[in-house]
Each structure stands twice: as C-alpha cells, then as structure tokens.
Motif scaffolding. Structure first.
Motif, PDB file in Angstrom:
ATOM      1  N   ALA A  21       0.895  -1.258   0.060  1.00  0.00           N
ATOM      2  CA  ALA A  21       0.033  -0.020   0.181  1.00  0.00           C
ATOM      3  C   ALA A  21       0.882   1.325   0.124  1.00  0.00           C
ATOM      4  O   ALA A  21       0.532   2.084  -0.717  1.00  0.00           O
ATOM      5  CB  ALA A  21      -1.123   0.055   1.241  1.00  0.00           C
ATOM      6  N   ALA A  22       2.038   1.141   0.754  1.00  0.00           N
ATOM      7  CA  ALA A  22       2.937   2.392   0.888  1.00  0.00           C
ATOM      8  C   ALA A  22       3.590   2.502  -0.416  1.00  0.00           C
ATOM      9  O   ALA A  22       3.533   3.696  -0.924  1.00  0.00           O
ATOM     10  CB  ALA A  22       3.828   2.061   2.025  1.00  0.00           C
ATOM     11  N   VAL A  23       3.890   1.296  -0.959  1.00  0.00           N
ATOM     12  CA  VAL A  23       4.450   1.685  -2.472  1.00  0.00           C
ATOM     13  C   VAL A  23       3.650   2.286  -3.537  1.00  0.00           C
ATOM     14  O   VAL A  23       3.848   3.265  -4.331  1.00  0.00           O
ATOM     15  CB  VAL A  23       4.940   0.176  -3.003  1.00  0.00           C
ATOM     16  CG1 VAL A  23       5.433   0.505  -4.455  1.00  0.00           C
ATOM     17  CG2 VAL A  23       6.029  -0.239  -2.298  1.00  0.00           C
ATOM     18  N   ARG A  24       2.190   1.724  -3.391  1.00  0.00           N
ATOM     19  CA  ARG A  24       1.334   2.359  -4.283  1.00  0.00           C
ATOM     20  C   ARG A  24       1.053   3.913  -4.082  1.00  0.00           C
ATOM     21  O   ARG A  24       0.973   4.709  -5.100  1.00  0.00           O
ATOM     22  CB  ARG A  24      -0.007   1.847  -4.284  1.00  0.00           C
ATOM     23  CG  ARG A  24      -1.101   1.863  -5.349  1.00  0.00           C
ATOM     24  CD  ARG A  24      -2.075   0.824  -5.428  1.00  0.00           C
ATOM     25  NE  ARG A  24      -2.826   0.842  -4.152  1.00  0.00           N
ATOM     26  CZ  ARG A  24      -3.877   0.145  -3.905  1.00  0.00           C
ATOM     27  NH1 ARG A  24      -4.157  -0.664  -4.483  1.00  0.00           N
ATOM     28  NH2 ARG A  24      -4.689   0.333  -2.690  1.00  0.00           N
ATOM     29  N   GLU A  25       0.992   4.291  -2.993  1.00  0.00           N
ATOM     30  CA  GLU A  25       0.852   5.805  -2.538  1.00  0.00           C
ATOM     31  C   GLU A  25       1.842   6.619  -3.125  1.00  0.00           C
ATOM     32  O   GLU A  25       1.867   7.543  -3.675  1.00  0.00           O
ATOM     33  CB  GLU A  25       0.667   5.965  -0.907  1.00  0.00           C
ATOM     34  CG  GLU A  25      -0.782   6.076  -0.695  1.00  0.00           C
ATOM     35  CD  GLU A  25      -0.833   6.179   0.774  1.00  0.00           C
ATOM     36  OE1 GLU A  25       0.024   6.723   1.731  1.00  0.00           O
ATOM     37  OE2 GLU A  25      -1.610   5.232   1.261  1.00  0.00           O
ATOM     38  N   SER A  26       3.101   6.100  -3.055  1.00  0.00           N
ATOM     39  CA  SER A  26       4.320   6.814  -3.144  1.00  0.00           C
ATOM     40  C   SER A  26       4.541   6.828  -4.829  1.00  0.00           C
ATOM     41  O   SER A  26       4.534   7.871  -5.385  1.00  0.00           O
ATOM     42  CB  SER A  26       5.556   6.307  -2.687  1.00  0.00           C
ATOM     43  OG  SER A  26       5.801   5.051  -3.252  1.00  0.00           O
ATOM     44  N   THR A  27       4.055   6.000  -5.471  1.00  0.00           N
ATOM     45  CA  THR A  27       4.111   6.029  -6.935  1.00  0.00           C
ATOM     46  C   THR A  27       3.016   6.841  -7.496  1.00  0.00           C
ATOM     47  O   THR A  27       3.240   7.544  -8.661  1.00  0.00           O
ATOM     48  CB  THR A  27       3.854   4.737  -7.527  1.00  0.00           C
ATOM     49  OG1 THR A  27       3.007   3.828  -7.100  1.00  0.00           O
ATOM     50  CG2 THR A  27       5.325   3.828  -7.577  1.00  0.00           C
ATOM     51  N   ALA A  28       1.845   6.848  -6.645  1.00  0.00           N
ATOM     52  CA  ALA A  28       0.681   7.715  -7.288  1.00  0.00           C
ATOM     53  C   ALA A  28       0.995   9.321  -7.154  1.00  0.00           C
ATOM     54  O   ALA A  28       0.431   9.849  -7.876  1.00  0.00           O
ATOM     55  CB  ALA A  28      -0.685   7.418  -6.419  1.00  0.00           C
ATOM     56  N   SER A  29       1.524   9.537  -6.196  1.00  0.00           N
ATOM     57  CA  SER A  29       2.036  10.973  -5.989  1.00  0.00           C
ATOM     58  C   SER A  29       3.191  11.396  -6.637  1.00  0.00           C
ATOM     59  O   SER A  29       3.715  10.814  -7.235  1.00  0.00           O
ATOM     60  CB  SER A  29       2.097  11.168  -4.237  1.00  0.00           C
ATOM     61  OG  SER A  29       3.370  10.332  -3.681  1.00  0.00           O
TER      62      SER A  29
END
Lengths: 280, 276
Positions: free
Chosen positions: A272-280
């Motif tokens: 989840a943390a990886v997805r957030e950082s790639t989304a932003s």
C-alpha cells in the motif's frame, strides 16, 4: 544468561561409529530473551536443547547457565535453572491428575507444602488450566496435555524454559495459541524461552531466530534479518514464510518495499505504501 | 478389529468423586490387604456367597458403572476360564474311583476337581475385583502416598520404599498407554492385511505374538524418555521429595475398615460353624 562456548558434541564418543551432532557452536542468550532455534531433522537443534538442560553433557567446549557449567556433577543445579518440555506429553507427565503432575517438580525440590500449593495454583492460572486442575490427564486433548507439561515446567520457576518441539504433534491453531501463551509467560515472568522448532512461521513470532544446520550455527538474528537470506535458508531445506519470500522476490525485481516483512499484514502495508508513493 | 481399550480396565482410575474415592488411601490399602488375606482363607462356596453382598455394596457406593467393570474384565475372565479348564482336566485330586465323572488316559473330570477349580476361580475373581476396585477409585498420587506411608518403616532397614512405590505406580500408569500402543500396532498390521479377528483361538493367539517385539521396543523407548523427563524435573529419588497432598483418615474410614474386617471374619468362620 546462557553462554555456549566452542561446544562440540558427538553421540557414542570414543567408539568407531561416533556421530558428531554439534560442531564448534558459540551462542549467548540473555536472560528473558525469546528465542526460536530452527533447523530441519538432524540439524542438531534437539541435541542442543538436551545439552542445555543437562540431559546430555558437552564432548568439548562448555555451556554455562548463569555461570554454572553444564556437567554431570552440577546436573541438579542446572535443572533448577533450566526447565524443559518435550515433544510428546505422554512421555513426560508422571502422575495422572493435572494438579498432581504439576506438583511433581516442586515436590522433587523438597519445597514446603504451602509453597508447592502456591506454585501449582499460579502455574495452572498462567496456562489457563485452573478449571481442569482436578481432571485426569488421559482425558485431555493433546493441546491441553502439552499445556499441563508446560505448567509443570513453569512450577519449577526456572530462569530458562526450553521447549523441544512441543508443537510438532499439535494442529496449527492449537500450536499458535500455545506459542502466544509462551510469549505472555516470557513477558510476565521475565523467563527466557528457547523454542526448538522446524516451523518457520512459528519462528517468525520470536524476537530472535537461531538457524542450525549439520550441527553448526548458520544464521542468528531477528526474524526479519534471518528471512532476508532466502537462498541460504532454501539451501539447507527450510522454507521462508510465504509473505517474506514474496517480499524478497519483489525487492529483487526492484519494488522498493519498506520495513520488515514477516507476514501477510506486513506485506499488504508495504505494498500500500509503495502504491501511494508511486501515485503521488 | 482388536479392541482392547474397552475390554481391559486394570490400572485405570475412574473419578466419580464417590465416598470411596474420598476415603483415606491408607485405609483402602489396608482393607484391600484384608480382602486378599480373606480370599486365601475362605474355602467354601457359602463363604464366597457371604462376601458377595459386601462387594455389591462397594460397587454401588463407588458409582463406577457395573457394566464398565464387567466389560473391562472380559479378557481376564476368558483367560481364567481357559486356565480352569486345564485345572479340572489335570488335577482331579486324591479321590476314590466313584467320584470320577469321566476319564481318558491322564485326563479326567472328578467332582472334587470341579469343586477345587470352582473355589480357585472364585478366589482369583475376588482378588482381581478388589485390586481393580482399589485402582479404579484411588488416584496415583493417593496410591503412592498411601503405599509410602504404610511401608515407610521399612526404610529403616534400607528398603528403598519411595523408589519401589514409584516404579509400581509408573507400571500402573503405563498399562493404558501400552494397551493403546497394542491397538495402534494391531491396526497398523491390519492395514497390511493381517486379520486379528479371524480364525480359531490358536491362530488368533499366534497373530498376537507378532505384536510382542514391537511392544517391547516401544516400551523401552518410552521408559527411557520418561526417565529423562523425570530427571529434568529434578527427580532424584524419594529422599528429597516433599508432598503437596496429605492423607487424612476420618472416623468413617476406620468404621469402614472395621466393617470389612468383621465381614471377612464372618465369611471365613461362619460357613464351618453353620455346617458343623
């Protein structure tokens, strides 16, 4: 504190067919530590457990328990400090009622009656066995029997509790509950626990994991540190928990997962943390 | 399938919490001893008939189901009949020709032979029943403590009472475990095509022989493990031990013992007096 220094052990020493089981082992275990000793069959893990509680004695090197060397002349001193629970409760429960069996150890120490009663009561309480204290052991489930065996060990008020594969005959959920009870005991009583197992998922629940293979110490560290060596573990025939091995493969392909990943929840959070950082 | 667990109850303990369970183990042991002596002294059918009501009373008070005891004694009773059969055939007693009912070579049936075998059978059943009842109603710890207290004085002449008692107690503890083991082995062999419940008695008995070696091996292995476990629990002989539970005898316990002694005296002496 348990200090193991240059320890070697062989079965049937001096004979032509001597079997070396442990080789030049060095290990230090602090009081109150929660340690899993893991390895496949024949890795020497059970031999180590038997040496720690003076069932076997070192061939070379030495073991000291709170400064007391494990030798035949000190066996009773050692056994006051280290209690052990074996694989099959049927082979170690002596009496046929729960309370009577828990009392067996303290009775052997020659304690006064009131003290024995106190220890039996508190040990039964710690393992949630108060209600079945008067029952017959042969009527209990394997999980309950193993709890009785642990209560018996606890009643000795040891500095260290050695558990020699106590979960291998139990169904997984029962084993899990047993491990979490042992964790509670460790926190509450400040007693060191050495849990011998071949289950990696059980080992993941401990603060320190010691991996053994062919009588040698291979890896030693927190579960996260140990699980990083996926290839090494696989080489010696041990399976890393699925989540940890998946995380390892993702990392090796470039996914920047953060933190220690030991189980499914850790992995979900990291992803989840990886997805957030790639989304932003 | 070979079903032993339900058919052999020797050495089991059934906790019903009855007044007999609560009796002082020492008194129960002494009462059992009185029964054992009585079983050798009583030598008439009338005497054993007199014993029967007391045993029925004990059975009733103990609240151990009679069916359980009977079913659990099947193997034993079968074995006893088998032995008595030979007793009758081979030992007619020193009797005149007239009392022979049947004779063939050295085999014979005589009225005296039948009588002796009958008394012997009752004697053995009586012995078996009282010892089984003692174990059904007394937990291992009480049994140990009771035996240790009774034989304690022997320690002065260097008899290792504590150790002997523990050996005895562990032997009893292992009876049900061994029976379980025999069943497990029998099942394993049945799975490989050995039929334990087919064929005549001799065939069956011979098949059971196959279980002997594995049973011995696993027995030694278990004994070894238990010794280790006891050592790790700091067992170093009886000398250092203290006890959690203490035995208390009440007035009722002594009254019960008195009743048993009086009853047995009556069963021993009355038949002679009545018949003479």
């Amino acid at each position: 504190m348990i200090e193991v220094k240059d320890l070697s052990f062989a079965y049937r020493t001096g004979e032509a067919d001597a079997v070396p089981a442990l080789r030049d082992l060095n290990l230090k275990i602090e009081p109150g530590q929660l340690v899993a000793i893991i390895g496949h069959n024949g890795s020497g893990k059970s031999t180590l457990a038997k040496l720690l509680c003076a069932v076997l004695y070192p061939t070379e090197g030495e073991i000291r328990i709170d400064g007391v060397p494990v030798r035949e002349e000190n066996q009773w001193e050692v056994r006051r400090r280290v209690a052990v629970v074996f694989q099959d409760p049927d082979d170690q429960l002596v009496m046929n009622r729960v309370e009577d069996d828990v009392a067996f150890g303290p009775e052997n120490l020659g304690l006064p009656r009131e003290e024995i009663a106190e220890r039996v009561r508190s040990s039964l309480e710690a393992l949630g066995l108060v209600e079945i204290g008067g029952r017959l052991i042969e009527d209990l489930s394997p999980g309950q029997k193993q709890r009785v065996a642990i209560a018996g060990a606890l009643a000795m008020r040891p500095r260290f509790l050695v558990l020699d594969e106590p979960t291998s005959l139990l169904p997984v959920p029962v084993a899990r509950r047993l491990i979490s009870t042992v964790g509670d005991l460790n926190r509450r009583e400040g007693m060191g626990v050495l849990h011998v197992t071949h289950s990696m998922s059980e080992a993941a629940l401990f603060e320190r994991v010691v991996v053994m293979d062919e009588g040698c110490l291979v890896l030693d560290g927190t579960p996260a540190e140990v699980f990083r060596h996926v290839e090494r573990l696989r080489e010696i025939g041990l399976d890393v928990p699925l989540a940890a091995s998946l995380a390892h493969r993702l990392r090796s392909r470039g996914t920047p997962l953060e933190g220690d990943i030991l189980d499914g929840a850790d992995l979900r959070n990291a992803l989840a943390a990886v997805r957030e950082s790639t989304a932003s | 399938m070979l079903e032993l667990q339900r058919n052999v109850i020797f050495g089991q303990f059934v906790d019903t919490g009855s007044p007999i369970h609560k009796m002082d183990a020492r008194i129960k042991l002494i009462a059992t001893f009185v029964f054992i002596v009585a079983s050798f002294l009583i030598d008439s059918f009338l005497g054993f008939a007199l014993v029967l009501p007391l045993l029925a009373l004990i059975q009733l008070i103990s609240r151990v189901p009679a069916g359980y005891v009977l079913r659990g004694s099947r193997f034993f009773l079968g074995f006893l009949v088998f032995i008595l059969f030979f007793q009758v055939l081979f030992y007619p007693g020193e009797v005149p020709e007239s009392s022979y009912l049947w004779r063939w070579g050295f085999l014979s049936i005589s009225t005296t032979g039948l009588y002796t075998a009958g008394i012997l059978g009752l004697r053995v059943i009586f012995l078996y029943y009282v010892t089984t009842m003692l174990m059904l109603t007394t937990s291992l710890v009480d049994l140990t403590n009771g035996l240790e207290l009774i034989f304690g004085p022997l320690q002065r002449i260097r008899v290792p009472v504590n150790e002997l008692v523990l050996v005895f107690v562990i032997a009893i503890k292992f009876v049900p475990i061994f029976i379980g083991e025999v069943e497990r082995l029998a099942r394993a062999q049945t799975a490989r095509g050995v039929p334990f419940d087919e064929g005549g008695a001799f065939k069956r008995a011979r098949r059971l022989g196959r279980l002997l070696v594995p049973i011995f091996i696993s027995g030694f292995a278990r004994a070894d493990l238990l010794t280790t476990a006891m050592n790790t629990r700091s067992y170093r002989g009886g000398r250092y031990r203290t006890k959690l539970r203490q035995l208390h005898s009440t007035a009722t316990d002594w009254l019960m013992l008195l009743l048993v002694v009086a009853w047995m005296l009556a069963a021993w002496q009355l038949p002679d007096r009545l018949l003479s």
